[in-house]
Design a protein around this motif. Sequence first.
Motif, short mmCIF file in Angstrom:
data_model
loop_
_atom_site.label_atom_id
_atom_site.label_comp_id
_atom_site.label_asym_id
_atom_site.label_seq_id
_atom_site.Cartn_x
_atom_site.Cartn_y
_atom_site.Cartn_z
N LYS A 75 34.47 48.57 40.75
CA LYS A 75 34.95 47.26 41.21
C LYS A 75 35.74 47.32 42.51
CE LYS A 75 35.36 45.42 36.49
NZ LYS A 75 36.28 44.75 35.53
N TYR A 76 36.36 48.48 42.83
CA TYR A 76 37.24 48.52 44.00
C TYR A 76 36.83 49.54 45.06
CZ TYR A 76 40.35 45.41 41.48
OH TYR A 76 40.87 44.33 40.81
N GLU A 91 40.94 42.17 47.54
CA GLU A 91 40.96 42.97 46.32
C GLU A 91 42.31 42.95 45.63
OE1 GLU A 91 37.45 46.24 47.03
OE2 GLU A 91 39.47 46.76 47.70
N GLN A 135 42.12 41.11 42.05
CA GLN A 135 41.17 40.01 41.90
C GLN A 135 39.89 40.39 41.18
OE1 GLN A 135 41.99 36.75 43.02
NE2 GLN A 135 43.96 37.84 43.08
N TYR A 136 39.70 41.66 40.92
CA TYR A 136 38.44 42.10 40.29
C TYR A 136 38.70 42.87 39.01
CZ TYR A 136 36.51 40.69 44.77
OH TYR A 136 36.15 39.95 45.88
N CYS A 155 31.54 46.54 50.05
CA CYS A 155 31.50 45.74 48.82
C CYS A 155 30.93 46.58 47.67
CB CYS A 155 30.62 44.52 49.00
SG CYS A 155 31.07 43.46 50.39
N GLU A 176 29.99 45.17 41.81
CA GLU A 176 30.60 44.10 41.02
C GLU A 176 31.10 42.92 41.88
OE1 GLU A 176 31.10 48.04 38.98
OE2 GLU A 176 31.48 47.24 40.99
N GLN A 177 31.18 43.12 43.19
CA GLN A 177 31.71 42.09 44.08
C GLN A 177 30.56 41.28 44.68
OE1 GLN A 177 33.95 44.59 46.76
NE2 GLN A 177 35.75 44.66 45.43
#
Length: 476
Positions: free
Chosen positions: A152-153, A168, A201-202, A300, A303-304
Motif C-alpha cells: 500500500k505504501y 499517503e 490514507q491507505y 503508485c 492498492e492505490q
Amino acid sequence: MMKRIKKYVGKPMVFSIALLYFGIAIFVGCENDDDGPSWLENGEEFSGGAASVFDESVNAFGNPAPNLQGDRDLIFITGNSFFNVNWVTAPASTEDLDGLGPLFNARSCSSCHFKDGRGTPPISPGDPIVSILFRLSVPGVDENGGSIPVPKYGTQLSNHAILNLPEEGTVDISYQEITGQYPDGESYSLRKPIYEFKDLQYGPMPSNILVSPRVAPHMVGLGLLEAIDEETILSFEDPDDLDQDGISGKANYVWDIQKQQKSLGRFGWKANQPNVKQQTAGAFVGDIGITSSIFPEETCTPEQEVCQSGSTGGSPELTEEILDKVSFYSATLAVPKRRNWKDSMVLRGKQLFFESNCTGCHKAKITTGTDASIPEFSDQVIRPYTDLLLHDMGEELADNRPDFEANGNEWRTPPLWGIGLIQTVNGHTNLLHDGRARNFEEAILWHGGEAERSKQAYMQLNKNDREAVIKFLESL
C-alpha cells in the motif's frame, strides 16, 4: 516559480587566483623549528583540488567547479535552472516541466537541498516535513538484492499529492533528551528522535515495517567522489579488522539499472546508488514523482488505484537532456575552500582528530582516478574526509533497515568537506542521517560501533582540546 539562473562573472579570474594561492602554498614550510613536524599540509585548504572555490557566503555550495572547460559552465547553469524550478501537474503548457506526482515529497530539487545545502528535520510535532524523507520496506530482498516495498505504501512515504488525490500520510517527530557527562565532569545532552505515523490514507502500516529517516545532505563534490577509482575505495576495506583498530568497513554493491548488474555503491546515506545520474533519477521519481528512462514507473502501489489513474507528463516525464543536465549540475558543484586552516587551534584539533583515528573512516586525502567521466576531475588530490564505505555505527544510530548489502546498523561515511559552512548556507548545524545532532559535539557523541574508540578518545580530552576538534571540523 520560473527559472532561476545564477550568473557567474569572472570565473576564469577566480580559478587563476586559486592557482596562484596554490602555487604560493607549496612553499609553506612543513616543519616547525621548535615542535618538529607540523600538522599544516601544503595545499590542504583546497579540499576539492582544482575544483575548489573561495566562497564563504550563503551561496558557498552553489558554485560551478572552476576548472570546467569550454562551454560546460553553460550546461551547469542550465542544469541549475531545472534543479531549482518547481514542477507542475500535467497537463501543462510547459511540457518539459509537467508531470509532478501523483504522489510526492517536494516540487523541486532545491526544496530539500536549499542552496544546494543540507536539510533538517522539523523542530516540533506538527511542523511541516520539508527536507527529511522516510524510506520504508518489509523484511526480505527483491530479485536484484534491494528492499521489499511496503504493501500500500511502497518504499518511501509521500506526504503530498496532486489535486483530488490523497497523500499517503505524514510523520510527527518528537525528541527524548538523554543526558550524560564527560570524565572531567562537564555535562551534555543528546536528543533521540521518536517517530509517529499519522493521517495514513491507505490503511495501517504492517507490524514488521522497517523505517529509515534520511535528511537531504549538502551536495558539493559529488563528481569528484564518482571520479575515485573503485580499486582505491576497495583498498580502504578491512572487513575482518586485520589491523585490530576496531574499524572494518565494507563496500555496498547495488543494482546499476543502466548496466543491469551489481556495482559499487557510492551515494546516499547507505551508499545505495552507484553513480550521480542514477541518484538524480531516483530523487526525481521518489521525491517529486517524475519518471525517467532509468525509473520509468510511477511510485503508485497496486492498492492505490486513484493514484494509478492520475495524469502524467509523458512516458517518461523527464527528458534525457534535462536528466543529463541536472546530473551534470549535481556532479560539478565546487567544494568550498577551507577557512582558518593555519590557525593554531584548528591545527591542534586536526592533530587530535587524526590521533583519535577518526580518519579510520573519514579518510583525509584521496587522489581521483585518471579515467573520470568528467575529465577535469581526473588526477585531483582531494580531501573529502570519507572512505565511501559502510560502517557499523552501533545500536543507537541503527535504523534496522537493510539496503542491499548494508545492514540495519551500517551507514556510509559521510564526506565532511563543506560541513563547516552549513550554518552559513542553511542556518542550522543539525547533523547525522536524521538530523538528531544539533551540533558537531552531539554528532561525535552519537558515534558508536566501529567509531566507539574514537568517540571515547574524544570524551577523554580536556575541554580546550574538545573545542579544538570542533574548531577543526568548522574549518572544513
